[in-house]
Motif scaffolding. Structure first.
Motif, mmCIF file in Angstrom:
data_model
loop_
_atom_site.group_PDB
_atom_site.id
_atom_site.type_symbol
_atom_site.label_atom_id
_atom_site.label_comp_id
_atom_site.label_asym_id
_atom_site.label_seq_id
_atom_site.Cartn_x
_atom_site.Cartn_y
_atom_site.Cartn_z
ATOM 1 N N ASP A 198 4.718 2.031 9.945
ATOM 2 C CA ASP A 198 3.355 2.417 9.571
ATOM 3 C C ASP A 198 2.427 1.243 9.850
ATOM 4 O O ASP A 198 2.515 0.195 9.205
ATOM 5 C CB ASP A 198 3.327 2.796 8.082
ATOM 6 C CG ASP A 198 1.946 3.256 7.642
ATOM 7 O OD1 ASP A 198 0.999 3.173 8.467
ATOM 8 O OD2 ASP A 198 1.806 3.687 6.482
ATOM 9 N N SER A 241 -0.964 1.600 9.889
ATOM 10 C CA SER A 241 -2.341 1.978 9.548
ATOM 11 C C SER A 241 -3.101 0.869 8.816
ATOM 12 O O SER A 241 -4.272 0.620 9.094
ATOM 13 C CB SER A 241 -2.361 3.272 8.726
ATOM 14 O OG SER A 241 -1.496 3.128 7.624
ATOM 15 N N ARG A 242 -2.412 0.167 7.906
ATOM 16 C CA ARG A 242 -3.127 -0.895 7.167
ATOM 17 C C ARG A 242 -3.456 -2.066 8.088
ATOM 18 O O ARG A 242 -4.502 -2.700 7.950
ATOM 19 C CB ARG A 242 -2.284 -1.362 5.981
ATOM 20 C CG ARG A 242 -2.245 -0.288 4.874
ATOM 21 C CD ARG A 242 -1.292 -0.657 3.761
ATOM 22 N NE ARG A 242 -1.676 -1.871 3.060
ATOM 23 C CZ ARG A 242 -0.812 -2.793 2.617
ATOM 24 N NH1 ARG A 242 0.485 -2.639 2.825
ATOM 25 N NH2 ARG A 242 -1.240 -3.859 1.979
ATOM 26 N N ALA A 266 -6.475 -1.270 10.165
ATOM 27 C CA ALA A 266 -7.724 -1.269 9.391
ATOM 28 C C ALA A 266 -8.216 -2.671 9.043
ATOM 29 O O ALA A 266 -9.350 -2.852 8.592
ATOM 30 C CB ALA A 266 -7.515 -0.467 8.101
ATOM 31 N N LEU A 267 -7.396 -3.670 9.254
ATOM 32 C CA LEU A 267 -7.807 -5.033 8.864
ATOM 33 C C LEU A 267 -8.951 -5.515 9.754
ATOM 34 O O LEU A 267 -8.857 -5.455 10.986
ATOM 35 C CB LEU A 267 -6.611 -5.993 8.999
ATOM 36 C CG LEU A 267 -6.849 -7.419 8.502
ATOM 37 C CD1 LEU A 267 -6.888 -7.454 6.965
ATOM 38 C CD2 LEU A 267 -5.757 -8.358 9.008
ATOM 39 N N ALA A 319 -2.221 -9.409 9.804
ATOM 40 C CA ALA A 319 -2.021 -7.980 10.090
ATOM 41 C C ALA A 319 -0.538 -7.637 10.158
ATOM 42 O O ALA A 319 -0.124 -6.552 9.725
ATOM 43 C CB ALA A 319 -2.722 -7.611 11.401
ATOM 44 N N LEU A 379 0.944 -6.479 7.080
ATOM 45 C CA LEU A 379 0.541 -5.156 6.586
ATOM 46 C C LEU A 379 1.297 -4.020 7.275
ATOM 47 O O LEU A 379 1.116 -2.855 6.959
ATOM 48 C CB LEU A 379 -0.975 -4.969 6.799
ATOM 49 C CG LEU A 379 -1.869 -6.015 6.113
ATOM 50 C CD1 LEU A 379 -3.341 -5.805 6.479
ATOM 51 C CD2 LEU A 379 -1.684 -5.934 4.598
ATOM 52 N N GLU A 436 4.340 -1.737 7.878
ATOM 53 C CA GLU A 436 5.504 -1.372 7.062
ATOM 54 C C GLU A 436 6.567 -0.733 7.940
ATOM 55 O O GLU A 436 6.339 0.312 8.534
ATOM 56 C CB GLU A 436 5.083 -0.412 5.956
ATOM 57 C CG GLU A 436 4.344 -1.135 4.825
ATOM 58 C CD GLU A 436 3.580 -0.206 3.922
ATOM 59 O OE1 GLU A 436 4.052 0.918 3.722
ATOM 60 O OE2 GLU A 436 2.502 -0.626 3.450
#
Ligand code: MCN
Length: 783
Positions: free
Chosen positions: A54, A56-57, A60-61, A125, A128, A130
């Motif tokens: 994943d 996505s986080r 978005a950073l 990043a 973040l 996963e």
């Protein structure tokens, strides 16, 4: 013809002024407008299915421009990672991509990558992202990999073996049946790596308007990198430019092409911006190729007079979780050259190359030769001991003496092995080592002398050697020599300067062949757009043996044109002219002269009346040299060592090398190369080891764990030269950039054995760390 005597001159390296005054530009110094920096998320687990990633986080950073995973990279490339030496028929080339897809197969393997406004943001990043792993049983050791119920690294294979091959010569069964003596041994070599001070790195810009990929890459092989990048990325090679800035050491580790080059290119394409990706030291331990790890089983057959009549056994290459672009070739080199300098009539040596959940196995200075040499020399000493002979007598009995010599795979061109051994023994006598040893022993110290004799295949090499090594890349070298309008000489080369002094050596050959001073020559390398094509680039000790003859031939042709122009200006026959120190004069009339500057002027500017009617303007020659054979160098190493019986610590007191690489271009550089190689041999023999724990995780992450010899561990060196020119290389040059690393391990081991006569110790694995030596002493003491 050659007037300046610069071939063979001990001159300082022309590269060093810039390097020593901080004016070098390494990959990390390359900064382009709008450049992003990338970082790679690396697996910490050795073997696992990737259940999900994943990102996505991370996406978005703020400051993050792009994130890619294995799936993205697989979709963006045309072919998986290529192997350039497909050494044995039917070898399995696992499908592997620059980032892991579905499965991770070694700690350090890339799983995802981020391009961000700077490295710190990219690293933030990564934290973040996963990744859910379904961990699988690791296949960490050779034994794990070969076990009947071993988990398979690649589901499509029945086992973990990627290649089997065999090198054969003569009738081995008969040799063993008829032998007076049969001896066997098993060897283990630890994982090590080249460890250049500058880690690997790339800066790339994939121009969204022109579709051109412009890459700065710390690579030893720019022409090859360009071809491979084209194949992988599905780009015509003319759309790719590879530039090599200054390179802070390569040691073979920067010969192979890596996934990071592809990842950075894809990130640049995605973002439309230049991207820099430079590995840090910790990730380098898992992401840059490892080497050396092998198990070797060997048996020799011999007669009572010390003649080795047969050799058989198996080389097990303990590869990683994917193949590097070198494939299994380092292990194939060990197998092919297992007989080294000895004429053994019957040979049957098998190679079994096995995948494990470790970092891929790739190129490292010496390639497969240090292990082959360790085996040869151990068996020679063992046979001598069994027969009560002097080890050198056994060496002499078995040396190849008739050249050219067909070994099981390669043809050795020229050699004088006995003389080289004598030269080494003479330098040991001159240094008074025997007396030093006796005095030390009288004081109760454990001091010993050890030897090793090696030969080395250099100058790779013949493009048509493909049928021996399965090469998918040509091996020729192209060089361009130009004299400009001011009379200054420039050599354009495709060879990368990695610290080995190739610019100086090529400048010496050009200056010598033309008859100009060394400082009238500049060497330029490092750009595939403008530079010549050089098959493998800098690797396999080929710079002097291929670049040398190519420069020599181009410069010699250029000199003929210079003399024709000078003859026209001086109204003399070219045969009556000489060039010395950059000035052409009429023989016997030293004041009738014309300078190179005037000749340059006549060839480029004021042509009228100055340039003969039938000459074309400009002064440039290009030569391609594709050798008929490899060139075989050789050397003898002697080591004086002291062992602390309490701690098992080995201190080297002296290190002497007698060496022959044909015609030496620059003895100062050759000495330095031998010293540097010997330092790596010392590291490999006594200190360096990449360690994995019982769970297959890599424990070696920094220089606190991976010990290097520093200046205090390096003994004083002495080098003696002899020169047996190659019979097929114009100029007689042979290579030697890897020589120093080959013989050190065996010589150090033998010095340790010699230092401890009261113990019956056997050293069959490297490195010889203090605990291992103490264990061997304990075992030997009880015999
Ligand atoms: N030379 C000479 N006369 C000869 C042979 C060699 O004067 N007959 C000199 C030349 O300056 C040449 C140098 O010795 O450039 C090394 O010789 P050569 O065997 O031609 O090797 P290359 O130039 O192809 O260099 C590559 C070789 C290899 S394969 C590795 S790995 C290596 C090495 O040399 N890595 C090195 N030497 C290294 N030295 C440094 N400082 N750093 C590295 O990464």
């Amino acid at each position: 013809m050659e007037t300046n005597g610069l071939i063979g001159a001990r001159v300082s390296r022309t590269e060093d002024l810039r390097l020593l005054t901080g004016r070098a530009q390494f990959i990390d110094d390359v900064r382009l407008p709008g450049m992003l920096e990338a970082a790679v998320l690396r697996s910490t687990v050795p073997h696992a299915r990737i259940v999900s990633i994943d990102v996505s986080r991370a996406v978005a950073l703020p400051g993050v421009y792009a994130v890619v995973t294995g799936a993205d990279v697989k979709a963006a490339v045309r072919v998986p990672h290529p192997v350039i030496w497909q050494s044995v028929p039917d070898m399995f080339i696992p499908e592997s991509y620059p980032l892991a897809v579905d499965k991770v197969r070694y700690p350090g393997q890339g799983v995802a990558a981020v391009a961000a406004k700077d490295r710190a943001t990219a690293e933030d990043a990564l934290e973040l992202i996963e990744v859910v792993y379904d961990e699988l049983q690791p296949v960490s050791t050779l034994e794990d990999a070969l076990a009947a119920d071993a988990p398979r690294l690649y589901d499509e294979r029945p086992d973990n073996v990627v290649a089997r091959g065999v090198v054969q010569k003569g009738d081995v069964t008969a040799a063993f049946a008829e032998a007076d003596v049969v001896l066997s041994a098993e060897f283990r070599f630890a994982r090590q790596m080249g460890m250049p001070l500058e880690t690997r790195g790339v800066v790339v810009t994939w121009d969204p308007f022109t579709g051109r990929l412009d890459m700065w890459l710390a690579t030893q092989a720019p022409s090859m990198a360009r071809e491979l990048l084209g194949e992988i990325l599905g780009l015509s090679a003319d759309k790719i430019r590879v530039r090599t800035p200054d390179i802070g050491g390569g040691f073979g580790n920067k010969f192979d092409l890596y996934g990071e080059e592809i990842v950075a290119s894809i990130l640049s394409r995605r973002t439309g911006k230049p991207v820099k990706l430079v590995e840090d030291r910790a990730e380098s331990f898992g992401a840059t190729v490892h080497s050396r790890e092998q198990k070797i089983e060997v048996e020799i057959a011999a007669s009572n007079d010390g003649t080795i009549t047969g050799l058989r056994g198996t080389v097990y290459g303990v590869l990683g979780g994917a193949l590097s672009s070198a494939g299994v070739s380092p292990c194939w080199v060990t197998t092919s050259l297992i007989t080294g300098p000895y004429d053994i009539g019957a040979v049957e040596m098998a190679m079994v190359a096995v995948l494990t959940n470790r970092t891929p196995y790739g190129s490292f200075r010496g390639y497969g030769l240090p292990k082959a040499n360790f085996v040869q020399e151990h068996m020679v000493e063992k046979l001598a001991k069994r027969l009560g002979m002097d080890a050198h007598a056994v060496r002499r009995k078995n040396f190849v003496t008739d050249f050219p010599y067909q070994s099981p795979v390669f043809v050795y061109d020229t050699g004088r092995y006995e003389e080289c051994l004598d030269l080494c023994l003479a330098s040991v006598r001159q240094a008074g080592w025997q007396e030093l040893r006796d005095q030390a022993r009288a004081r109760g110290s454990a001091v010993g002398i050890g030897y090793s004799f090696h030969n080395e295949i250099t100058g790779l090499g013949p493009s048509r050697i493909g049928n021996l090594s399965g090469a998918t890349q040509s091996g020729f070298d192209e060089e361009v020599v130009r004299i400009d309008s001011t009379g200054h000489v420039t050599v354009y080369t495709g060879l990368s300067a990695i610290g080995q002094g190739i610019h100086t050596a090529l400048a010496q050959v050009a200056a010598h062949s033309l008859g100009v001073p060394l400082d009238h020559v500049t060497v330029i390398s490092g750009d595939t757009d403008t530079g010549p094509y050089t098959g493998y680039g800098t690797g396999a000790s080929r710079g002097a043996a291929l670049g040398g003859p190519a420069v020599r031939a181009a410069a010699t042709r250029l000199k003929a044109k210079v003399l024709r122009i000078a003859g026209h200006i001086l109204e003399a026959a070219p045969d009556d002219l000489v060039i010395s120190d950059g000035v052409v004069s009429v023989k016997g009339v030293p004041d009738r002269i014309v300078t190179m500057a005037e000749i340059g002027d006549a060839a480029y500017r004021r042509l009228n009346g100055r340039l003969p009617e039938d000459e074309s303007p400009t002064l440039e020659e290009r030569e391609v040299y594709d050798p008929a054979n490899v060139a075989t160098s050789f050397g003898c190493t002697a080591v004086l060592a002291e062992v602390d019986r309490e701690t098992g610590v080995v201190t080297l007191l002296g290190y002497l090398i007698a060496h022959d690489c044909g015609t030496v271009i620059n003895p100062l550089i050759v000495d330095g190369q031998l010293h540097g190689g010997a330092a790596q041999a010392i590291g490999g023999a006594l200190y360096e080891e990449i360690v994995y724990d019982a769970d297959g995780r890599m424990r070696t992450r920094s220089f606190a764990d991976y010990l290097w010899p520093s200046a205090t561990e390096i003994p004083p060196f002495g080098v003696s030269h002899m020169a047996t020119p190659s019979d097929h290389v114009p100029g007689g040059f042979k290579g030697m950039g890897e020589a120093g690393v080959i013989g050190g391990g065996a010589a150090i081991a033998h010095a340790i054995v010699d230092a401890l006569p009261e113990y019956d110790i056997t050293i069959t694995s490297l490195p010889i760390t203090p605990p291992r030596l103490l264990a061997a002493m304990q075992k030997g003491a009880h015999r």
